[in-house]
Motif scaffolding. Structure first.
Motif: not given
Ligand SMILES: [Mg+2]
Ligand SMILES: Nc1ncnc2c1ncn2[C@@H]1O[C@H](COP(=O)(O)OP(=O)(O)OP(=O)(O)O)[C@@H](O)[C@H]1O
Lengths: 402, 239
Positions: B58, B179-180
């Motif tokens: 991240s 992000d994911e």
């Molecule tokens: Mg992360």
């Protein structure tokens, strides 16, 4: 890369976004704007109530004579009274802020008033003779208890209007009696209501019509001359009016004119004018301050709760300043909602207060305009600190903590 | 972009020696969670960042996305160094060139789908009416033409994520960071979301995604492995 222009968010978008924040949590919006609502309401209600109160007070002061001036003959170079010129009433009536005037003429000397022609001349004292032009009644704001006042017809006739005290002393209550004045019978045209402070000299008088006196007593000393002019000024202008009266009455030699008024009443009126208005402002101001703190509080909580939203907006390209502007606008919107609600509440409250107190319902127009403006300013100030705080949260922190 | 593209390609995003160090109570120099990294992302690239939890995925993504400043090094977006810019200019770069999709969707709860997607254009100088028009088109393109008026609470996780994707793509970004994006979704729904994202990337938008899921990562042409803050790109191979 024209894509890198710094774009503006329009005011409409700013307001749209602020409304979103405000409608998103209606309960909090209601609570937050309540403070401002109460502040504006008390400002409007108190200012309104004090204005109503003041209007009532001023009206009664004016009725007592706070806006009344009078002119009398002054002393000439030979220390003798100089009669007011015949042109004076008209000249005075033309002055700015003069609402109306009334004229008393010199009464013929040696007239006495009796109920019958049998009582000895010395038996009834305390009743004077006055000679009035028809405009006197309105100038004095006097009212009739019964009967009528002089008009163009009756001012030429042997009739009299009695002051309240005079009528009382004579025991005349119904205008059917005849009075014996100066060796002649007069009909009683009307009786004045007790008029309080202004016309002491009128209360004890038997008033005769000016044209009757001029024809009946022609040639007697002073008959037809003006002995006093009453001047009713527009509310609040009496000082200015008094300043111009002497010169208007007798241009060139104003020193021969005596101008008077009810000085203490004028001072009291001015005092009432100031203190009540100040009280209304002070109390409303305190309430508004409390309301502003309430909004600031709400915005602090909103900024903490909406960190995620702040992060997203930053990720979407909002500049820190645009985030700050959003929260300030939101605070201002809360405040305006409160302000408008408070305006309605306050006007209603002031109306009820005036109704209950039996006073004229007065809301100063200034307060209606100032209320919303003040609430916008308070909202912006209250929102400033939380907004700046929101703008300074780094986007990643904002996103992570959401 | 100009017609010079084929001769002299300006990368969409370029990282030059970016690292991130967080202060560590003063005991030593701090904790370096991302070691100096070079990276070039070109138009239409599809990049997966993979690695264990806490490895710095991240961190790298937010630095590339200009949301966070690197401790050292610089990030160039469309050839411009954003690390020396003032925050206001950086925001303009984001508004013009970059889209984000988050694991937790981050939709605004008080807005319906159109409103959320239209917000994607709020800071790009597009007028209200056009924002809404383009939002409808974007929602239709992610298959949500029938849920325009629904609020996030009335939608499933997969639908919410598709709204978030529409919000990112409505601005036609040069690069989209995710992000994911499937982290909060079941695997079937997640697969749909990935399909949608790669389809968008196929139209020229570069796509950089962080994922735990090696099955997902395998679908991407470029893979960057991070371990303890050290990023290593796998040798390119054909999918
Ligand atoms: Mg992360
Ligand atoms: N603000 C911060 N202060 C100190 N340390 C931080 C901060 N933000 C992140 N870290 C640390 O940096 C490291 C990398 O974090 P990062 O969020 O990039 O990991 P990640 O690979 O995304 O992990 P996950 O898969 O769990 O999301 C972690 O060890 C984390 O604790």
């Amino acid at each position: 890369m024209s894509k890198l222009r710094r774009e503006r968010v329009t005011l409409a978008d700013l307001i749209r976004t602020a409304l979103l924040g405000v409608t998103g949590n209606p309960q909090r919006t209601a609570l937050a704007s309540l403070g401002i609502a109460l502040g504006i309401a008390s400002l409007v209600a108190l200012t309104g109530a004090s204005a109503s109160n003041q209007a009532a007070l001023l009206a009664s002061f004016d009725a007592m004579g706070a806006n009344l001036a009078f002119l009398r003959p002054g002393l000439g170079p030979d220390q003798q009274p100089v009669p007011l010129p015949e042109t004076a009433p008209e000249a005075i009536a033309r002055q700015d802020h003069v609402e109306r005037i009334g004229v008393l003429e010199t009464a013929p000397a040696g007239l006495s008033v009796f109920r019958t022609d049998l009582v000895p001349e010395t038996a009834t004292g305390g009743i004077t003779i006055a000679v009035a032009r028809p405009d006197l009644l309105a100038a004095l704001d006097a009212r009739l208890a019964v009967g009528r006042w002089f008009d163009d017809a009756t001012r030429t006739l042997p009739v009299t209007v009695l002051g309240a005290t005079a009528a009382n002393r004579l025991g005349v209550s119904v205008p059917v009696d005849l009075l014996y004045i100066g060796g002649q019978w007069y009909g009683v045209l009307g009786i004045l209501a007790d008029s309080g402070l202004v016309s002491d000299e009128i209360d004890t008088a038997a008033i005769l019509g000016d044209q009757w006196v001029r024809s009946e007593f022609a040639g007697l000393a002073g008959v037809g001359e003006i002995t006093q002019i009453f001047v009713r000024a527009e509310p609040g202008t009496i000082d200015a009016v008094r300043g111009v009266l002497a010169n208007a009455a007798r241009p060139g030699s104003p020193q021969w004119v005596n101008v008077g008024g009810l000085g203490d009443l004028i001072a009291a009126r001015e005092l009432a004018d100031d203190s009540l208005a100040t009280l209304g402002m002070a109390l409303g101001g305190i309430a508004l301050l409390v309301g502003g703190v309430g909004i600031a509080n709400t915005m602090v909580v909103a900024v903490m709760e909406r960190r995620g939203e702040i992060g997203v907006r930053r990720a979407l390209g909002a500049r820190p300043g645009q985030v700050a502007a959003q929260f300030i606008t939101e605070a201002a919107t809360l405040s305006i909602i409160g302000g408008l609600g408070g305006l309605v509440l306050g006007v209603g409250a002031a109306g009820v207060i005036a109704l209950v107190a039996g006073q004229p319902f007065v809301i100063p127009g200034l307060v209606l305009g100032v209320g919303p403006v003040v609430s916008v300013v308070i909202g912006c100030l209250a929102g400033l600190q939380p907004a700046v705080r929101a703008a300074h949260i780094p986007p990643t922190v904002a996103l992570r903590s959401a | 972009m100009t017609g010079m593209d084929s001769l002299d390609v300006v990368p969409v995003v370029e990282a030059r020696g970016v690292s991130k160090t967080y202060p560590d109570g003063g005991a030593h120099d701090g904790l370096m969670v991302l070691h100096p990294t070079d990276l070039v992302i070109a138009s239409g690239d599809q990049v997966a960042i993979v690695g264990p939890s806490g490895s710095g995925k991240s961190t790298l993504l937010t630095i590339l996305g200009t949301l966070e400043a690197p401790t050292t090094g610089s990030v160039l977006v469309g050839g411009r160094d954003v690390t020396t810019m003032r925050e206001g200019e950086r925001a303009a770069v984001r508004a013009g060139a970059i889209g984000f999709v988050f694991q937790q969707f981050h939709l605004l709860p008080t807005l319906n789908a159109i409103g959320n997607v239209a917000t994607g254009l709020l800071y790009s100088g597009v007028g209200h009416a056009e924002r809404r028009e383009r939002a409808v088109t974007a929602l239709e393109s992610v298959g949500l033409g029938h849920r325009l008026d629904h609020r996030p609470k009335q939608m499933s996780g997969g639908e919410q994520q598709r709204v978030a994707i529409a919000r990112a793509l409505v601005r036609n970004p040069d690069v989209l960071f995710a992000d994911e994006p499937t982290g909060a979704l079941d695997s079937a729904t997640g697969e749909n979301v990935i399909e949608l994202l790669t389809e968008i990337a196929g139209r020229g938008t570069a796509l950089v995604i962080v994922t735990h899921d090696s099955f997902i990562a395998d679908q991407f042409a470029r893979r960057i492995q991070i371990r303890d803050g050290v990023a290593i790109e796998e040798v390119p191979h054909h999918v």
